[in-house]
Design an enzyme around this catalytic site. Sequence first.
Site, PDB file in Angstrom:
ATOM      1  CG  ASP A 229      -6.745  -3.920  -4.326  1.00 30.10           C
ATOM      2  OD1 ASP A 229      -6.189  -4.504  -3.376  1.00 30.10           O
ATOM      3  OD2 ASP A 229      -7.636  -3.070  -4.177  1.00 30.10           O
TER       4      ASP A 229
ATOM      5  CG  ASP B 208      -9.686   0.522  -4.659  1.00 32.86           C
ATOM      6  OD1 ASP B 208     -10.503   0.984  -3.853  1.00 32.86           O
ATOM      7  OD2 ASP B 208      -8.947  -0.447  -4.396  1.00 32.86           O
TER       8      ASP B 208
ATOM      9  CG  ASP C 284      -4.242  -0.820  -4.511  1.00 29.40           C
ATOM     10  OD1 ASP C 284      -3.685  -1.815  -4.018  1.00 29.40           O
ATOM     11  OD2 ASP C 284      -5.460  -0.616  -4.447  1.00 29.40           O
TER      12      ASP C 284
END
Length: 586
Positions: free
Chosen positions: A271, A474, A478
């Site tokens: 990410d 995080d 996600d």
Amino acid sequence: MADSAAAEFLGPVPEPVFEGEVVAAAHGLQQLGQVMDGALLIVIFATSGALEALATARTADSVRGLLDLAPATATRVDADGGEESVAVEELTVGDTILVRPGECVGADGRVLDGASDVDQATITGEPLPVAKAKGDEVFTGALNGTGALRIKVERDASDTVIARIVRMVEEASETKAPTQLFIEKVEQRYSLGMVAATLAVFLLPLAFGAALTGSLLRAMTFMIVASPCAVVLATMPPLLSAIANSGRHGVLVKSAVVMERLGEVDAVALDKTGTLTEGTPRVTDVRPLAGAGLKEDELLTLAAAAEHPSEHPLAWAVVDAARERGLDLPVAEDFGSTPGIGVTATVDGRKIAVGSPARLLHGAEDPRSAWAAVVAGELEDGGRTAVLVTVDGTPAGLLGIADRLRDAATTVSALTTLTGTAPLLLTGDNPRAAARLAAEVGIEDVRAGLLPQHKVGAVKELEGAGRKVMVVGDGVNDAPALAAAHTGVAMGRAGSDLALETADAVIVRDELATVPAVISLSRRARKLVVQNLVIAGVFIAGLVVWDLAGSLPLPLGVAGHEGSTVIVGLNGLRLLREAAWRRAAE
């Protein structure tokens, strides 16, 4: 609503029930005097059941927290302009709702009227609030800023992005088949087989006229030397030692199964916001325009003074930058904020405006405005958010604001070496910002502007090609990808509750460099497991053959059995050493 949905998602919390085979094996070991071996089996499976129940209960709490992001009620506006508060479940496609400043959006839809800055980080992962105006899409659970929005509902409550996140986590958790440890696949059957073989070693000689005492002694010796204690310890100490060592260095690996699975990873998806970056905007550029007569500190002082009363994250970044330079901020008067445009204030008798270059320069044709537009374009091409500062209506300079990058280039290089493939970037942020950051850290495969379901699709695409994918993220957005991946890793400090509970491992101190280190440590643990299984197998096979084909003294059988157990245990504990982590981190 949240409790019932979470219960439906998780089902009943399982009780730590022992397998019938385990009970029978433990009972048989006790009857033959192997009380400690029987107790060891029971402790292992009791611990496993208790941890499973605890993990399930905590996940239920996280799902409740996610569902609570959606407000319980919304303000519906009828055709005559009348307003009524209704439960969000009662909203239907085509309804119009009013979202006032500071409220959460109650439905997925599109803006009909109004303008505001909306914080939708939980859905898209974008680090900053996004300006929304007529025609823009908004999501349930996003936090509205200072403007009022009239929104046309485009999805039922059961089909919102948040609802789909819950469903995707559920589906991924159900279809993901965790790698079972050797102890779970073999040890139970081995124990039962050992009990049956012991009875055969005792009864068959008696059937052919052998003495009772000799047959019993041979059978007792067989039971001891064939006991699976060394096999049990072959698997757990290396993995548990690796878990303990990782924990000391800020990586929480949730189980031995996860530690084993980490070593299988051959592709990594990262990410952006909160993972490769800290998720905190900061001022990177201060650009006074020629002819404005201002130096960098003067421009930053005026901008920070005007932004000081604002609650916008960009304003905080500007004020923090001024404080870092030790600048004294004059008091701003006549403060005003316009969603999607910026702020205005009077500072030292001058009218200061700070905000979007596109909005503040709209319609201006003077040379300085044209030059400001060029500088703004340069900043944005570099992946920064451009902020224009005007003094008495004239462009005076620009600020560039960007998220703070972690020390990610080294990590990306290490992951490329470990897996043989460069990591890919999965982000909900805009393509230009994503491409700029990817270029800085050495990532070529960039997939930007993704919603949670798109991240899951990217993970499934890789796993469909035979890759074992690790996802590092995080946010709530996600969580589905973390659940769908072979292994999910969450950043601990800024991670959402759902991401932390969905992930298989947590980087507690947000030190990205620990990701390749824990993969290397897992691979070392897997090698030690194989070593231990070979050691245990050689000892057991040798002692069993000696007992059956010859005459193995009982004390020597006990010494050989216990000795193999000690050797295997000590070999596994090697990964507790500090040197083991340093070697993995190299």
